[in-house]
Design an enzyme around this catalytic site. Structure first.
Site, PDB file in Angstrom:
ATOM      1  CB  SER A 156      -0.836  -0.018   1.289  1.00 12.86           C
ATOM      2  OG  SER A 156      -1.472   1.231   1.489  1.00 12.86           O
ATOM      3  CE1 TYR A 169      -4.282  -2.203   5.194  1.00 14.44           C
ATOM      4  CE2 TYR A 169      -3.097  -0.186   4.655  1.00 14.44           C
ATOM      5  CZ  TYR A 169      -3.830  -1.285   4.257  1.00 14.44           C
ATOM      6  OH  TYR A 169      -4.112  -1.480   2.918  1.00 14.44           O
TER       7      TYR A 169
HETATM    8  N1  NAD Z   1      -8.770  -0.651  -1.255  1.00 12.68           N
HETATM    9  C1  NAD Z   1      -7.753   0.157  -1.001  1.00 12.68           C
HETATM   10  O1  NAD Z   1      -7.906   1.373  -0.934  1.00 12.68           O
HETATM   11  C2  NAD Z   1      -6.366  -0.415  -0.811  1.00 12.68           C
HETATM   12  C3  NAD Z   1      -5.279   0.479  -0.892  1.00 12.68           C
HETATM   13  C4  NAD Z   1      -3.993  -0.033  -0.737  1.00 12.68           C
HETATM   14  C5  NAD Z   1      -3.812  -1.380  -0.526  1.00 12.68           C
HETATM   15  N2  NAD Z   1      -4.889  -2.219  -0.439  1.00 12.68           N
HETATM   16  C6  NAD Z   1      -4.637  -3.650  -0.244  1.00 12.68           C
HETATM   17  O2  NAD Z   1      -5.144  -4.365  -1.362  1.00 12.68           O
HETATM   18  C7  NAD Z   1      -5.461  -5.708  -0.964  1.00 12.68           C
HETATM   19  C8  NAD Z   1      -6.832  -6.088  -1.484  1.00 12.68           C
HETATM   20  O3  NAD Z   1      -7.819  -5.297  -0.851  1.00 12.68           O
HETATM   21  P1  NAD Z   1      -9.197  -4.875  -1.548  1.00 12.68           P
HETATM   22  O4  NAD Z   1      -9.147  -3.404  -1.713  1.00 12.68           O
HETATM   23  O5  NAD Z   1      -9.472  -5.731  -2.714  1.00 12.68           O
HETATM   24  O6  NAD Z   1     -10.217  -5.184  -0.329  1.00 12.68           O
HETATM   25  P2  NAD Z   1     -11.418  -6.258  -0.166  1.00 12.68           P
HETATM   26  O7  NAD Z   1     -11.827  -6.185   1.260  1.00 12.68           O
HETATM   27  O8  NAD Z   1     -12.446  -6.015  -1.211  1.00 12.68           O
HETATM   28  O9  NAD Z   1     -10.730  -7.651  -0.505  1.00 12.68           O
HETATM   29  C9  NAD Z   1      -9.838  -8.296   0.385  1.00 12.68           C
HETATM   30  C10 NAD Z   1     -10.132  -9.784   0.334  1.00 12.68           C
HETATM   31  O10 NAD Z   1      -9.190 -10.451   1.209  1.00 12.68           O
HETATM   32  C11 NAD Z   1      -9.909 -11.459   1.900  1.00 12.68           C
HETATM   33  N3  NAD Z   1      -9.258 -11.815   3.170  1.00 12.68           N
HETATM   34  C12 NAD Z   1      -9.174 -11.058   4.296  1.00 12.68           C
HETATM   35  N4  NAD Z   1      -8.591 -11.756   5.284  1.00 12.68           N
HETATM   36  C13 NAD Z   1      -8.292 -12.980   4.773  1.00 12.68           C
HETATM   37  C14 NAD Z   1      -7.690 -14.142   5.315  1.00 12.68           C
HETATM   38  N5  NAD Z   1      -7.302 -14.192   6.602  1.00 12.68           N
HETATM   39  N6  NAD Z   1      -7.514 -15.223   4.515  1.00 12.68           N
HETATM   40  C15 NAD Z   1      -7.929 -15.192   3.218  1.00 12.68           C
HETATM   41  N7  NAD Z   1      -8.537 -14.120   2.654  1.00 12.68           N
HETATM   42  C16 NAD Z   1      -8.709 -13.019   3.421  1.00 12.68           C
HETATM   43  C17 NAD Z   1     -11.285 -10.858   2.143  1.00 12.68           C
HETATM   44  O11 NAD Z   1     -12.236 -11.851   2.446  1.00 12.68           O
HETATM   45  C18 NAD Z   1     -11.533 -10.119   0.839  1.00 12.68           C
HETATM   46  O12 NAD Z   1     -12.227 -10.908  -0.099  1.00 12.68           O
HETATM   47  C19 NAD Z   1      -5.320  -5.732   0.561  1.00 12.68           C
HETATM   48  O13 NAD Z   1      -4.072  -6.314   0.907  1.00 12.68           O
HETATM   49  C20 NAD Z   1      -5.338  -4.258   0.928  1.00 12.68           C
HETATM   50  O14 NAD Z   1      -4.681  -4.018   2.150  1.00 12.68           O
HETATM   51  C21 NAD Z   1      -6.167  -1.762  -0.586  1.00 12.68           C
END
Ligand code: NAD
Length: 278
Positions: A156, A169
């Site tokens: 991130s 985080y």
């Molecule tokens: N959305 C943002 O703004 C953003 C920004 C920077 C980084 N990220 C990172 O991107 C990645 C994806 O996030 P997203 O935005 O698609 O969010 P999201 O919540 O839509 O998807 C995350 C997925 O990870 C799964 N997950 C969570 N814990 C888990 C576990 N213990 N075992 C298996 N699966 C698990 C959830 O069930 C979910 O389907 C994450 O690592 C997040 O930290 C997101």
């Protein structure tokens, strides 16, 4: 020929959001997919959980592209669950080339001194150790390939800079960079490349919820999506509130393809210029 034709990609957190988008983008370019997701609530995570229906929808959309997908419900906090899912996928699809360690949680915002111990532990266990477990379960398969493979770790902008009230985080996401650099060094002799991606805000269920609206707009009693968007826009140099999941998937595709065959050890912001404002 697709850009990852004939390759197999393992993706964690594939039920929705960026994980589903990566599965579809890689499948569009010819890859078969091994997908896992927890599909149930995570205590430390205040947002609505993904479901088995979400994961089934990812399966449906990949199959609609005429690619194969082996999907399992698995928790990245449990190494045996991750290893079994990867081994089963490789047994069915024949090989492994690409790893997207994407699963993560946002956690509940709080000042560092107020974060409960169990929430700190869950955050590190999922967002950092879970990334390591995805790599650990995959490396023996990647080493079998003549020309290795590509491991892509989702960090991130919070893996490059601090943000107030999310120390757990920020710490886990910074840890992902250290893990990426170490894996890149250890695995380079095997032609296995390891890079990390650093998104700004991405339009997924992780951020489109009340908890995140309130984190960004503590000045408002009932912040809306637009109020959140206005605040999120100020973080980015290019004036957009967020990027789309496919913008991250396109970076994943570059790292996954042979176009980046000598790129390793790189933390890549996909962040509308948020990093240059820090
Ligand atoms: N959305 C943002 O703004 C953003 C920004 C920077 C980084 N990220 C990172 O991107 C990645 C994806 O996030 P997203 O935005 O698609 O969010 P999201 O919540 O839509 O998807 C995350 C997925 O990870 C799964 N997950 C969570 N814990 C888990 C576990 N213990 N075992 C298996 N699966 C698990 C959830 O069930 C979910 O389907 C994450 O690592 C997040 O930290 C997101």
């Amino acid at each position: 020929m697709g850009r990852v034709e004939g390759k197999v990609a393992f993706i964690t957190g594939a039920a929705r959001g960026q994980g589903r988008s990566h599965a579809l983008r890689l499948a569009q370019e010819g890859a078969d997919i091994i997908a896992i997701d927890i599909c149930e609530p995570v205590a430390a995570n205040p947002i609505p959980p993904s479901t088995e229906e979400d994961l089934a929808e990812t399966v449906r959309q990949v199959e609609a592209l005429d690619r194969r997908i082996i999907a399992s419900k698995a928790d990245v906090r449990d190494y045996e669950q991750v290893r079994e899912a990867v081994d089963r996928g490789v047994a069915e699809l024949g090989r492994l080339d690409i790893v997207c360690a994407n699963a993560g949680i946002s956690g509940t915002p709080a000042a560092a001194e107020d974060i409960p111990d169990d929430q700190w532990r869950d955050m590190v266990d999922i967002n950092l150790s879970g990334v390591w477990r995805a790599a650990k379960a995959s490396i023996p398969h990647l080493k079998k390939n003549d020309r290795g493979g590509s491991i892509i770790l989702t960090s991130s902008d919070a893996g490059l800079f601090p943000y107030a009230n999310i120390a757990h985080y920020v710490s886990a996401k910074h840890g992902v960079v250290g893990l990426m650099r170490n894996l890149a060094l250890e695995l380079a002799p095997h032609f296995i490349r390891v890079n990390s991606i650093h998104p700004t805000t991405v339009d997924t269920p992780m951020v489109q919820n009340d908890t995140i609206y309130r984190l960004f707009r503590p000045d408002l009693e009932n912040p809306t999506k637009k109020d959140f968007g206005d605040a999120a826009t100020t973080m980015n140099a290019i004036p957009v509130p967020w990027v789309e999941a496919v913008d991250i998937s396109n970076a994943v595709l570059f790292f996954a393809s042979d176009e980046s065959r000598y790129v390793t050890g790189v933390p890549l912001p996909v962040d509308a210029g948020a990093a240059i404002k820090h």
